[in-house]
Design a protein around this motif. Structure first.
Motif, PDB file in Angstrom:
ATOM      1  N   PRO A   1      -0.132  -2.411  48.821  1.00 17.52           N
ATOM      2  CA  PRO A   1       0.462  -2.817  50.359  1.00 17.52           C
ATOM      3  C   PRO A   1       0.042  -3.704  50.833  1.00 17.52           C
ATOM      4  N   ASP A   2      -1.039  -4.254  50.004  1.00 14.67           N
ATOM      5  CA  ASP A   2      -1.772  -5.257  51.023  1.00 14.67           C
ATOM      6  C   ASP A   2      -1.525  -6.497  49.914  1.00 14.67           C
ATOM      7  N   GLY A   3      -0.580  -6.597  48.909  1.00 18.47           N
ATOM      8  CA  GLY A   3       0.166  -7.600  47.940  1.00 18.47           C
ATOM      9  C   GLY A   3      -0.983  -7.272  46.723  1.00 18.47           C
ATOM     10  N   SER A   4      -0.715  -8.103  46.075  1.00 18.07           N
ATOM     11  CA  SER A   4      -1.513  -8.264  44.537  1.00 18.07           C
ATOM     12  C   SER A   4      -2.928  -8.101  44.378  1.00 18.07           C
ATOM     13  N   ARG A   5      -3.467  -7.047  43.341  1.00 22.41           N
ATOM     14  CA  ARG A   5      -4.614  -7.202  42.835  1.00 22.41           C
ATOM     15  C   ARG A   5      -4.815  -7.516  42.000  1.00 22.41           C
ATOM     16  N   ASP A   6      -6.536  -8.477  41.520  1.00 27.82           N
ATOM     17  CA  ASP A   6      -6.304  -8.183  39.872  1.00 27.82           C
ATOM     18  C   ASP A   6      -7.894  -7.861  39.952  1.00 27.82           C
ATOM     19  N   ILE A   7      -7.955  -6.705  38.685  1.00 25.47           N
ATOM     20  CA  ILE A   7      -8.201  -5.484  38.408  1.00 25.47           C
ATOM     21  C   ILE A   7      -9.116  -5.994  36.846  1.00 25.47           C
ATOM     22  N   ARG A   8     -10.478  -6.192  36.910  1.00 31.31           N
ATOM     23  CA  ARG A   8     -11.128  -6.642  35.408  1.00 31.31           C
ATOM     24  C   ARG A   8     -11.502  -5.053  34.704  1.00 31.31           C
ATOM     25  N   ILE A   9     -10.323  -5.356  33.585  1.00 35.54           N
ATOM     26  CA  ILE A   9     -10.824  -4.200  32.638  1.00 35.54           C
ATOM     27  C   ILE A   9     -11.899  -4.665  31.153  1.00 35.54           C
ATOM     28  N   SER A  10     -12.892  -4.333  31.490  1.00 36.14           N
ATOM     29  CA  SER A  10     -14.199  -4.484  30.522  1.00 36.14           C
ATOM     30  C   SER A  10     -13.184  -3.827  28.905  1.00 36.14           C
ATOM     31  N   SER A  11     -14.119  -4.562  27.744  1.00 35.88           N
ATOM     32  CA  SER A  11     -14.016  -3.655  26.637  1.00 35.88           C
ATOM     33  C   SER A  11     -11.988  -2.836  27.169  1.00 35.88           C
ATOM     34  N   PRO A  12     -11.360  -3.831  26.407  1.00 37.90           N
ATOM     35  CA  PRO A  12     -10.132  -3.818  26.766  1.00 37.90           C
ATOM     36  C   PRO A  12      -9.491  -3.049  25.777  1.00 37.90           C
ATOM     37  N   SER A  13      -9.753  -3.178  24.765  1.00 40.40           N
ATOM     38  CA  SER A  13      -9.913  -2.973  23.419  1.00 40.40           C
ATOM     39  C   SER A  13     -10.052  -1.526  22.555  1.00 40.40           C
ATOM     40  N   ARG A  14     -11.103  -1.072  23.384  1.00 45.34           N
ATOM     41  CA  ARG A  14     -11.707  -0.202  23.242  1.00 45.34           C
ATOM     42  C   ARG A  14     -10.781   1.413  22.548  1.00 45.34           C
ATOM     43  N   LEU A  15     -10.582   1.349  21.332  1.00 46.80           N
ATOM     44  CA  LEU A  15      -9.698   2.989  21.310  1.00 46.80           C
ATOM     45  C   LEU A  15      -9.776   4.028  22.071  1.00 46.80           C
ATOM     46  N   LEU A  16      -9.645   4.481  23.281  1.00 46.57           N
ATOM     47  CA  LEU A  16      -9.331   6.189  24.131  1.00 46.57           C
ATOM     48  C   LEU A  16      -9.432   7.092  22.655  1.00 46.57           C
ATOM     49  N   TRP A  17      -7.589   6.094  21.809  1.00 49.72           N
ATOM     50  CA  TRP A  17      -7.124   7.488  21.750  1.00 49.72           C
ATOM     51  C   TRP A  17      -7.411   7.338  20.322  1.00 49.72           C
ATOM     52  N   PRO A  18      -8.088   7.014  19.599  1.00 48.43           N
ATOM     53  CA  PRO A  18      -8.409   6.806  18.016  1.00 48.43           C
ATOM     54  C   PRO A  18      -6.693   7.274  17.500  1.00 48.43           C
ATOM     55  N   GLU A  19      -6.518   8.424  17.629  1.00 49.17           N
ATOM     56  CA  GLU A  19      -5.716   8.949  16.650  1.00 49.17           C
ATOM     57  C   GLU A  19      -4.097   8.522  17.414  1.00 49.17           C
ATOM     58  N   ALA A  20      -3.978   8.558  18.424  1.00 48.89           N
ATOM     59  CA  ALA A  20      -2.688   7.263  18.874  1.00 48.89           C
ATOM     60  C   ALA A  20      -2.630   6.491  18.944  1.00 48.89           C
ATOM     61  N   GLY A  21      -4.193   5.546  18.877  1.00 46.68           N
ATOM     62  CA  GLY A  21      -3.528   4.067  18.120  1.00 46.68           C
ATOM     63  C   GLY A  21      -3.811   2.892  19.843  1.00 46.68           C
ATOM     64  N   LEU A  22      -4.124   4.110  21.085  1.00 49.17           N
ATOM     65  CA  LEU A  22      -4.404   3.755  22.725  1.00 49.17           C
ATOM     66  C   LEU A  22      -5.296   3.299  23.174  1.00 49.17           C
ATOM     67  N   THR A  23      -5.248   2.268  23.827  1.00 50.06           N
ATOM     68  CA  THR A  23      -6.817   1.489  24.083  1.00 50.06           C
ATOM     69  C   THR A  23      -7.304   1.469  25.484  1.00 50.06           C
ATOM     70  N   LYS A  24      -7.808   1.587  25.940  1.00 52.00           N
ATOM     71  CA  LYS A  24      -8.080   1.354  27.615  1.00 52.00           C
ATOM     72  C   LYS A  24      -7.323   0.215  28.294  1.00 52.00           C
ATOM     73  N   LEU A  25      -7.277  -0.539  27.270  1.00 54.33           N
ATOM     74  CA  LEU A  25      -6.668  -1.594  28.039  1.00 54.33           C
ATOM     75  C   LEU A  25      -4.435  -0.627  28.130  1.00 54.33           C
ATOM     76  N   ASP A  26      -4.179  -0.307  27.669  1.00 58.54           N
ATOM     77  CA  ASP A  26      -3.023   0.532  27.196  1.00 58.54           C
ATOM     78  C   ASP A  26      -2.874   1.806  28.840  1.00 58.54           C
ATOM     79  N   LEU A  27      -4.378   2.241  28.999  1.00 57.47           N
ATOM     80  CA  LEU A  27      -3.824   3.174  29.384  1.00 57.47           C
ATOM     81  C   LEU A  27      -4.347   1.917  30.901  1.00 57.47           C
ATOM     82  N   ALA A  28      -4.351   1.397  31.008  1.00 52.00           N
ATOM     83  CA  ALA A  28      -4.572   0.492  32.533  1.00 52.00           C
ATOM     84  C   ALA A  28      -3.479   0.543  32.832  1.00 52.00           C
TER      85      ALA A  28
END
Length: 340
Positions: free
Chosen positions: A13-40
C-alpha cells in the motif's frame, strides 16, 4: 567473500519495498528442494489472500534456525530492530499478563518474517483492533492413529450442516497435514471463553451424530480410532496454522482453503509452496468473501446451556492454562482409576 543474500521487491500500500533475504539458497525443505528464497517468493505470490486471512490479527511466528527438520522456536513479541512496517498490538494472555504481539499488515512484513526464518504463521481468531473478542469460530478436526484425512472429510461435511443449523456459514481448509480446519466468521461480540463454549456445543452435536467416527475426548487414551474435534484451539492464545501458511513438513504442504465442492477426493499433498500460487491464479481464493458472512453464536450458546442442564459441563483446558471455573480434574483417566 561475497555475502550470500538476495533482494526481493515487494509491492504494498505504500509502494515497493526491497527486502533483503540472507542465505537465500538455504534448503528449508530438503525433500522438496525448496529454499528460503523460494519461500519469500511464495509469500509475495500469495500475499493478497494471505493478508486477507491473517492480517490485522495478533500472530505467532514459528521460526527455524535451519531446515524444517531442525531446531524451532516461536516468536510472539516484535524483536528489536523490527522495521517500522511491522506492527504490534497489546494482548492479554491466559496468565493475565499483557504483552505486545506481532501483527502483519502488508506483504513486506510477511516477507520480513521469512527473512527472520519463519515458516509457519499462527494467527489469533480475533482482530488486532479487538483482540479479546474473536471474529472467527474455529474447529480443528484432528484424525487420530488409525484414521486419516479421508476420515476427516465426512466429519467436516456433517459439521458444516451442524453450523448451518446454528445459523453460521462454514469455510474449510486443509491443515497442511492429516486434518481439516473448519472456520465460521462471527460477529466479535463474545470473549474467548464464550466462543470456546460455542465450539464445544457444536463439537458435542457432531459427536452425537457420528459417535463411531468423531470424539470430543480430551485424553488420548479415550479417543480410539476416531477424528478428534479439538475444542481447545478456541482458547485465547491458542492458534492453528493460518490459511496459505506453509507447514514445517517434508513435502512443503500449505494449509490451503478449499471450496466445499473440492473436498471429496482432495489430497493435502497436492497443496504445496510450489503449487498453490498457480492454483490461486487458476481458481481464485475460496475464502475471498468469508468476512461478508459473519453470524451469531447465540444458537450454539443455547445448545451449551441445554447441555449444561442435562449434566454435560466444562471440558479440560490445555495444561499451560490456569485452573478454570468448572473444569474437571486434570488427571489422566487411567491414573485416576489407579488411585481408586
Amino acid at each position: 567473500m561475497a555475502r550470500d543474500e538476495a533482494m526481493v521487491s515487494v509491492e504494498g500500500p505504500d509502494g515497493s519495498r526491497d527486502i533483503r533475504i540472507s542465505s537465500p539458497s538455504r534448503l528449508l525443505w530438503p525433500e522438496a528442494g525448496l529454499t528460503k528464497l523460494d519461500l519469500a517468493q511464495y509469500m509475495i505470490a500469495v500475499g493478497e489472500p494471505f493478508l486477507a486471512a491473517n492480517g490485522d490479527r495478533p500472530i505467532t511466528l514459528q521460526r527455524f534456525s535451519g531446515g524444517v527438520d531442525g531446531e524451532q522456536f516461536f516468536s510472539k513479541n516484535p524483536p528489536k530492530g523490527a522495521p517500522d512496517f511491522v506492527d504490534a498490538v497489546d494482548v492479554v494472555y491466559p496468565s493475565g499478563r499483557s504483552h505486545p504481539q506481532l501483527v502483519i499488515n502488508d506483504t513486506a512484513a510477511a516477507v520480513w518474517a521469512v527473512q527472520m526464518n519463519t515458516v509457519v504463521f499462527h494467527p489469533w481468531a480475533s482482530r488486532a483492533r479487538n483482540p479479546d473478542n474473536p471474529d472467527q469460530l474455529r474447529i480443528d478436526l484432528d484424525p487420530q492413529p488409525g484414521t486419516g484425512f479421508g476420515d476427516a472429510v465426512p466429519a467436516a461435511l456433517e459439521l458444516r450442516k451442524v453450523l448451518a443449523e446454528a445459523g453460521l456459514t462454514a469455510f474449510i481448509k486443509t491443515s497442511g497435514n492429516r486434518g481439516l480446519h473448519v472456520f465460521a466468521p462471527i460477529e466479535p461480540e463474545h470473549e474467548f471463553l464464550e466462543v470456546r463454549h460455542a465450539v464445544i456445543a457444536a463439537a458435542r452435536e457432531l459427536e452425537r451424530r457420528m459417535p463411531a467416527e468423531v470424539t470430543t475426548a480430551w485424553w488420548k487414551e479415550e479417543r480410539g480410532a476416531r477424528v478428534f474435534v479439538d475444542f481447545n484451539q478456541a482458547n485465547r492464545d491458542r492458534t492453528i496454522a493460518g490459511a496459505y501458511s506453509p507447514r514445517a513438513l517434508p513435502a512443503a504442504t500449505v494449509s490451503c482453503p478449499l471450496g466445499w465442492d473440492e473436498l471429496d477426493g482432495a489430497d493435502p499433498l497436492h497443496f504445496t509452496v510450489a503449487t498453490v500460487p498457480a492454483r490461486l491464479k487458476a481458481t481464485g481464493d475460496p475464502w475471498a468473501d468469508m468476512q461478508s458472512h459473519p453470524g451469531s453464536i447465540d444458537v450454539l450458546l443455547g445448545w451449551w446451556e441445554r447441555d449444561l442442564a442435562s449434566g454435560l459441563g466444562e471440558l479440560p483446558f490445555p495444561p499451560d492454562f490456569p485452573k478454570m471455573p468448572g473444569e474437571p480434574p486434570r488427571v489422566q483417566p487411567s491414573r485416576a482409576r489407579s488411585k481408586d
